[in-house]
Design a protein around this motif. Structure first.
Motif, PDB file in Angstrom:
ATOM      1  N   VAL A  79       4.390  57.759  59.556  1.00 54.63           N
ATOM      2  CA  VAL A  79       5.805  57.552  59.865  1.00 54.63           C
ATOM      3  C   VAL A  79       6.072  57.870  61.331  1.00 54.63           C
ATOM      4  O   VAL A  79       5.317  58.579  61.996  1.00 54.63           O
ATOM      5  N   GLY A  80       7.179  57.323  61.829  1.00 57.07           N
ATOM      6  CA  GLY A  80       7.443  57.397  63.266  1.00 57.07           C
ATOM      7  C   GLY A  80       7.777  58.761  63.803  1.00 57.07           C
ATOM      8  O   GLY A  80       7.402  59.105  64.932  1.00 57.07           O
ATOM      9  N   ASN A  81       8.490  59.588  63.006  1.00 62.14           N
ATOM     10  CA  ASN A  81       8.914  60.871  63.565  1.00 62.14           C
ATOM     11  C   ASN A  81       7.786  61.891  63.634  1.00 62.14           C
ATOM     12  O   ASN A  81       7.968  62.977  64.200  1.00 62.14           O
ATOM     13  N   ARG A  82       6.606  61.570  63.086  1.00 61.66           N
ATOM     14  CA  ARG A  82       5.467  62.476  63.173  1.00 61.66           C
ATOM     15  C   ARG A  82       4.424  61.980  64.167  1.00 61.66           C
ATOM     16  O   ARG A  82       3.345  62.578  64.281  1.00 61.66           O
ATOM     17  N   ARG A  83       4.756  60.918  64.907  1.00 67.52           N
ATOM     18  CA  ARG A  83       3.844  60.416  65.930  1.00 67.52           C
ATOM     19  C   ARG A  83       4.082  61.153  67.247  1.00 67.52           C
ATOM     20  O   ARG A  83       5.148  61.731  67.475  1.00 67.52           O
ATOM     21  N   ILE A  84       3.093  61.120  68.105  1.00 66.56           N
ATOM     22  CA  ILE A  84       3.221  61.706  69.444  1.00 66.56           C
ATOM     23  C   ILE A  84       2.908  60.613  70.464  1.00 66.56           C
ATOM     24  O   ILE A  84       1.751  60.183  70.575  1.00 66.56           O
ATOM     25  N   PRO A  85       3.904  60.100  71.205  1.00 69.64           N
ATOM     26  CA  PRO A  85       5.332  60.433  71.085  1.00 69.64           C
ATOM     27  C   PRO A  85       5.945  59.810  69.834  1.00 69.64           C
ATOM     28  O   PRO A  85       5.372  58.896  69.243  1.00 69.64           O
ATOM     29  N   GLN A  86       7.107  60.316  69.459  1.00 67.23           N
ATOM     30  CA  GLN A  86       7.794  59.753  68.308  1.00 67.23           C
ATOM     31  C   GLN A  86       8.141  58.285  68.556  1.00 67.23           C
ATOM     32  O   GLN A  86       8.302  57.848  69.690  1.00 67.23           O
ATOM     33  N   ARG A  87       8.252  57.538  67.466  1.00 65.18           N
ATOM     34  CA  ARG A  87       8.545  56.117  67.561  1.00 65.18           C
ATOM     35  C   ARG A  87       9.530  55.759  66.450  1.00 65.18           C
ATOM     36  O   ARG A  87       9.329  56.153  65.295  1.00 65.18           O
ATOM     37  N   PHE A  88      10.570  55.041  66.819  1.00 62.40           N
ATOM     38  CA  PHE A  88      11.582  54.668  65.839  1.00 62.40           C
ATOM     39  C   PHE A  88      11.892  53.179  65.952  1.00 62.40           C
ATOM     40  O   PHE A  88      11.518  52.524  66.920  1.00 62.40           O
ATOM     41  N   LEU A  89      12.561  52.663  64.941  1.00 61.54           N
ATOM     42  CA  LEU A  89      12.873  51.241  64.904  1.00 61.54           C
ATOM     43  C   LEU A  89      13.931  50.879  65.941  1.00 61.54           C
ATOM     44  O   LEU A  89      14.880  51.636  66.176  1.00 61.54           O
ATOM     45  N   THR A  90      13.747  49.723  66.552  1.00 62.75           N
ATOM     46  CA  THR A  90      14.657  49.243  67.583  1.00 62.75           C
ATOM     47  C   THR A  90      15.073  47.817  67.259  1.00 62.75           C
ATOM     48  O   THR A  90      14.434  47.134  66.447  1.00 62.75           O
ATOM     49  N   PRO A  91      16.149  47.332  67.871  1.00 62.59           N
ATOM     50  CA  PRO A  91      16.567  45.952  67.623  1.00 62.59           C
ATOM     51  C   PRO A  91      15.440  44.967  67.929  1.00 62.59           C
ATOM     52  O   PRO A  91      14.683  45.158  68.883  1.00 62.59           O
ATOM     53  N   GLU A  92      15.351  43.957  67.086  1.00 61.98           N
ATOM     54  CA  GLU A  92      14.361  42.879  67.190  1.00 61.98           C
ATOM     55  C   GLU A  92      12.983  43.266  66.671  1.00 61.98           C
ATOM     56  O   GLU A  92      12.076  42.436  66.651  1.00 61.98           O
TER      57      GLU A  92
END
Length: 273
Positions: free
Chosen positions: A237-250
């Motif tokens: 999942v994104g919040n446990r990545r380094i750096p964190q990664r989250f969903l963005t438009p498109e």
């Protein structure tokens, strides 16, 4: 058998297209599940369909259960010890959306969580673990989309609201009867973000497999036809990545479970007024 909802109708999905389910069966498919399976074996009249018109195959479940930290690698990446009993929260039914939609991103950090979803077909209470598959009639693909800031706010954190924004419960594309999959206890899960694999595991690696979850939940609650159990997400999942990664438009998120199906979603965020 693969039962779906298409533009407000209950349909059977076949390699040739969609077949309308007779009204008598569509009115209460779980109560007539065995009859539905018999009908599906000889159903004809398939027609092409637009997958964008597929809706959640269970449009209004009375209960949606979800399980946290049910894969060891995900438990480890989150920094927790392996739970001794299933950790359960809920999602609210208004979060459900279809398998090929565009989801609106609220303010915050929206994360992905691919999950196998078990669909209850028969009322059940106090089910022993060795009979835990009995109330389950189908499987489907799910995403437990999560806005992490609101999910983790407060002490203790309250999961349900941050996981129940509109569109945060994609399921589909169909209800897949258990006889459609070779081994319902060992299915491959793959989540891709813009073509990159971000999650990959097998359901055989669950800490608490589906029969255990059904037994545990039914100790406390009466499970009802149409109830959904989101069974937990693998690592990545994104919040446990380094750096964190989250969903963005498109962004395009592809959610795939072998033998069950695939969903594709895009995202957008309204501009500030």
């Amino acid at each position: 058998m693969r039962i779906a909802r298409l533009a407000g109708r209950t349909v059977l999905l076949t390699p040739d297209g969609a077949v309308d389910v007779p009204a008598a069966l569509a009115a209460d498919p779980f109560a007539r599940w065995d009859d539905l399976r018999l009908w599906s074996a000889a159903a004809t009249g398939a027609r092409p369909y637009d997958e964008a018109e597929l809706e959640p195959p269970v449009p209004a479940p009375r209960q949606i259960f979800a399980v946290a930290l049910n894969y060891r690698p995900h438990t480890a990446e989150a920094g927790y010890e392996e739970p001794e009993v299933p950790l359960v929260f809920t999602k609210f039914a208004t979060c459900l959306t279809g398998p090929y939609t565009t989801v609106t991103l609220p303010p915050g950090h929206v994360d992905w969580e691919l999950e196998l979803v078990a669909v209850i077909g028969r009322e059940a209470h106090q089910v022993p673990e060795e009979k835990g598959w009995d109330p389950v009639v189908a499987l489907t693909v799910g995403q437990d989309l999560s806005e992490r800031i609101s999910q983790l706010a407060g002490r203790p954190a309250q999961f349900s609201l941050g996981k129940s924004y509109p569109g945060f419960g994609p399921i589909g594309p169909a209800l897949v009867s258990l006889d459609e999959v070779d081994d319902p206890d060992d299915l491959e899960l793959t989540c891709e973000l813009n073509g990159e694999t971000v999650q990959h595991d097998r359901t055989s690696n669950m800490i608490f497999p589906i029969p255990r979850l059904v037994a545990h939940l039914s100790r406390f609650c009466t499970l009802l036809p149409g109830d959904l159990i989101f069974t937990g997400t693998p690592a990545g999942v994104g919040n446990r990545r380094i750096p964190q990664r989250f969903l963005t438009p498109e962004d395009e998120l592809v959610s795939r479970i072998g033998g069950v199906g695939e969903m594709r979603h895009r995202f957008w965020r309204p501009r500030n007024p």
